[in-house]
Design a protein around this motif. Structure first.
Motif, PDB file in Angstrom:
ATOM      1  N   ASN A 183       0.832  -1.204   0.000  1.00 56.98           N
ATOM      2  CA  ASN A 183       0.000   0.000   0.000  1.00 56.98           C
ATOM      3  C   ASN A 183       0.862   1.247   0.000  1.00 56.98           C
ATOM      4  O   ASN A 183       1.834   1.348   0.773  1.00 56.98           O
ATOM      5  CB  ASN A 183      -0.913   0.016   1.240  1.00 56.98           C
ATOM      6  N   GLU A 184       0.512   2.186  -0.857  1.00 63.45           N
ATOM      7  CA  GLU A 184       1.189   3.482  -0.920  1.00 63.45           C
ATOM      8  C   GLU A 184       0.134   4.583  -0.899  1.00 63.45           C
ATOM      9  O   GLU A 184      -0.885   4.493  -1.595  1.00 63.45           O
ATOM     10  CB  GLU A 184       2.036   3.608  -2.187  1.00 63.45           C
ATOM     11  N   LEU A 185       0.392   5.641  -0.119  1.00 63.34           N
ATOM     12  CA  LEU A 185      -0.550   6.755   0.004  1.00 63.34           C
ATOM     13  C   LEU A 185       0.085   8.029  -0.511  1.00 63.34           C
ATOM     14  O   LEU A 185       1.240   8.342  -0.182  1.00 63.34           O
ATOM     15  CB  LEU A 185      -0.977   6.928   1.467  1.00 63.34           C
ATOM     16  N   PRO A 199       3.133   9.001   4.689  1.00 62.86           N
ATOM     17  CA  PRO A 199       2.938   7.778   5.476  1.00 62.86           C
ATOM     18  C   PRO A 199       1.474   7.341   5.482  1.00 62.86           C
ATOM     19  O   PRO A 199       0.558   8.167   5.454  1.00 62.86           O
ATOM     20  CB  PRO A 199       3.405   8.181   6.873  1.00 62.86           C
ATOM     21  N   LEU A 200       1.242   6.035   5.529  1.00 65.79           N
ATOM     22  CA  LEU A 200      -0.121   5.503   5.551  1.00 65.79           C
ATOM     23  C   LEU A 200      -0.905   5.984   6.759  1.00 65.79           C
ATOM     24  O   LEU A 200      -2.126   6.166   6.692  1.00 65.79           O
ATOM     25  CB  LEU A 200      -0.082   3.970   5.539  1.00 65.79           C
ATOM     26  N   SER A 201      -0.214   6.211   7.874  1.00 63.90           N
ATOM     27  CA  SER A 201      -0.891   6.638   9.101  1.00 63.90           C
ATOM     28  C   SER A 201      -1.527   8.019   8.970  1.00 63.90           C
ATOM     29  O   SER A 201      -2.331   8.408   9.820  1.00 63.90           O
ATOM     30  CB  SER A 201       0.105   6.637  10.267  1.00 63.90           C
ATOM     31  N   GLU A 205      -4.897   4.520   9.933  1.00 67.47           N
ATOM     32  CA  GLU A 205      -4.092   4.204  11.110  1.00 67.47           C
ATOM     33  C   GLU A 205      -3.739   2.718  11.189  1.00 67.47           C
ATOM     34  O   GLU A 205      -2.648   2.361  11.623  1.00 67.47           O
ATOM     35  CB  GLU A 205      -4.834   4.629  12.379  1.00 67.47           C
ATOM     36  N   ASP A 206      -4.667   1.846  10.770  1.00 66.35           N
ATOM     37  CA  ASP A 206      -4.469   0.408  10.958  1.00 66.35           C
ATOM     38  C   ASP A 206      -3.992  -0.303   9.695  1.00 66.35           C
ATOM     39  O   ASP A 206      -3.867  -1.529   9.689  1.00 66.35           O
ATOM     40  CB  ASP A 206      -5.780  -0.251  11.429  1.00 66.35           C
ATOM     41  N   LEU A 207      -3.724   0.428   8.645  1.00 65.31           N
ATOM     42  CA  LEU A 207      -3.332  -0.193   7.381  1.00 65.31           C
ATOM     43  C   LEU A 207      -1.830  -0.441   7.349  1.00 65.31           C
ATOM     44  O   LEU A 207      -1.036   0.465   7.586  1.00 65.31           O
ATOM     45  CB  LEU A 207      -3.742   0.688   6.209  1.00 65.31           C
TER      46      LEU A 207
END
Length: 486
Positions: A183-185, A199-201, A205-207
């Motif tokens: 996963n990339e955000l 960052p994914l957070s 938060e839970d990914l």
């Protein structure tokens, strides 16, 4: 890892599809949704005006009609293994899969493809439908897509500004065996750009950044695309819309329909009047700036006649022209007939000449173009659904939601009802002849004509023969008991 920036999603180094292909998909979406810009024109006074573009929803109508012929709520998915069948039926019914798939099949036909990805939610295996604009193949062979990226867009308000987040979910095989989801955000201030990686957070938060799924024999997703070669890009793994090669015809239909509607609107009564009936207005410098008509406000049926002279008896002249409705209707029907030929359906499916109307049986007979095209789509749908069932069971086993073996393709049966193509009277006559000739049994005939299972056909045959009695709804007579016993 957070310094990467992307202008477009296809700029990502892992994505192997050109931006041209996704421009084509976005254009298909415009035709499917019927999004056209307003028409700009000048009225009789030279003032710029705008109006809505009148169009025919040909793309949506074709996709909806063909999707309903391919798949409907009569479709059945069965597995030979009773435990696996019960598990799958529970999951599909809980997720209302049959109803949702019929709806998303329209999108598949209109945009060229559709991906289905099972996921686990509260102890249930559900199916997520990934439409063509957010499904990006990474690697593919000549037959299937083995790795892909799935895009999810989110808008979040931060202060007085809108922030646009793009989550890219990469499904890949590592070392040819391990199935990995990465996963990339990305975050952007502009909805038209992907932006910078964060960052994914920041949003989830839970990914986790990387997830490994064990025990998979095939990709977790299933990609269904329309039959036929992609003649727009022969190296692309993506499918074509059913109307991708008929866009010029759709443009012709929309242009003709728009002119027809506008001619009807402008075909209201219009007359010429003498200049004596026109009242000019002047500015402070004495210049004539506005010609004001001395009639009821809002009326637009009058035009100035410069040489008119009411004293000479010229008066008001009717300039109304007849509407060319027959010509426009004929042109539209010719366009529809051409559209039918280009997308591969039988003549008469969309067009109607007003003189003769083909019956549904003629349009969708077993020898028709529509029937042949449907069969091509059905074979791909059946294959995709079988792959989806296998992925659902493998995912359920990985999460300890199902105990049992994974079925093979030949142990899964997909029954897509094609009753619209079947002449019931002809089928009944055929099976009567088969039974009378001794080539088949009554049970076989009942199964085929009534489209029931062999067990149900045997029960119906027994009821016909009087060998069974519905104890809940019938009582045996005393004479019957005394003759045949308890």
């Amino acid at each position: 890892m957070t310094t990467q920036n992307l202008a477009n999603i296809t700029d990502h180094p892992k994505i192997a599809v050109s931006g041209t292909e996704y421009d084509r998909i976005r254009e298909n979406l415009k035709y499917f949704a019927g999004r056209y810009p307003q028409i700009e024109y000048k009225d009789s006074n030279g003032t710029k005006q705008k109006r809505d573009y009148n169009h025919l929803p040909v793309g949506r109508t074709a996709a909806k009609k063909i999707a309903s012929l391919v798949f409907n709520e009569q479709a059945e998915i069965k597995l030979d293994d009773k435990n696996a069948d019960k598990f799958i039926q529970d999951q599909l019914q809980n997720d209302r899969f049959i109803k949702n798939f019929e709806r998303y099949l329209e999108s598949c036909l209109a945009l060229g493809g559709l991906a289905m990805r099972p996921y686990v939610d509260n102890g249930k295996v559900r199916v997520s439908f990934v439409q063509a604009p957010v499904f990006l193949p990474l690697q593919s062979n000549t037959q299937d897509v083995s790795s892909a990226a799935i895009v999810t867009k989110t808008i979040k308000s931060e202060g007085q500004k809108q922030k646009y987040y793009t989550l890219i979910e990469f499904h890949e095989w590592k070392d040819g065996e391990r199935y990995t989801i990465t996963n990339e955000l990305y975050k952007s201030d502009n909805p038209d750009t992907v932006g910078a990686r964060v960052p994914l957070s920041t949003l989830y938060e839970d990914l986790e950044e990387t997830v490994n799924v064990n025990g998979l024999s095939r990709p977790l997703f299933t990609y269904l695309k329309t039959p036929g070669m992609n003649n727009k890009d022969i190296n692309s793994p993506l499918g074509l819309s059913i109307f991708d090669n008929a866009k010029t015809t759709i443009d012709f239909l929309n242009e003709t329909y728009d002119q027809f509607m506008w001619e009807v609107k402008m075909g209201q009564r219009r007359v010429a009047v003498p200049t004596q009936m026109i009242k000019p207005e002047y500015n402070q410098q004495g210049e004539k700036v506005i010609v004001k008509r001395q009639f009821e406000a809002g009326q637009n049926v009058y035009e100035q006649l410069d040489n008119g002279d009411m004293d000479k008896g010229i008066g008001i002249t009717d300039l109304t022209t007849p509407i060319r409705s027959d010509d426009y209707i004929k042109a539209i029907n010719e366009g529809l007939a051409l559209f039918e030929m280009q997308i591969g359906v039988s003549a008469g499916m969309f067009s109607f000449d007003g003189k003769s109307m083909k019956t549904a049986t003629e349009i969708v007979s077993e020898n028709s173009d529509t029937y042949q095209m449907r069969n091509s789509i059905v074979s791909l749908v059946e294959q995709a659904l079988k792959e989806l069932i296998i992925s659902m069971i493998e995912l359920a086993i990985a999460y300890d939601l199902y105990k049992g073996s994974v079925p093979t393709m030949d142990k899964i049966s997909i029954n897509l009802d094609d009753g619209v193509f079947t002449d019931r009277n002809a089928e009944l006559d055929y099976w009567i002849k088969v039974v009378n000739a001794g080539f088949g049994t009554d049970v076989m005939a009942i199964e085929k004509v009534l489209n029931v299972t062999p067990e149900k056909a045997k029960k119906i045959k027994n009821e016909i023969d009087g060998n069974t009695l519905d104890e809940a709804n019938a009582e045996r007579s005393l004479e019957d008991v005394s003759t045949y016993g308890e």
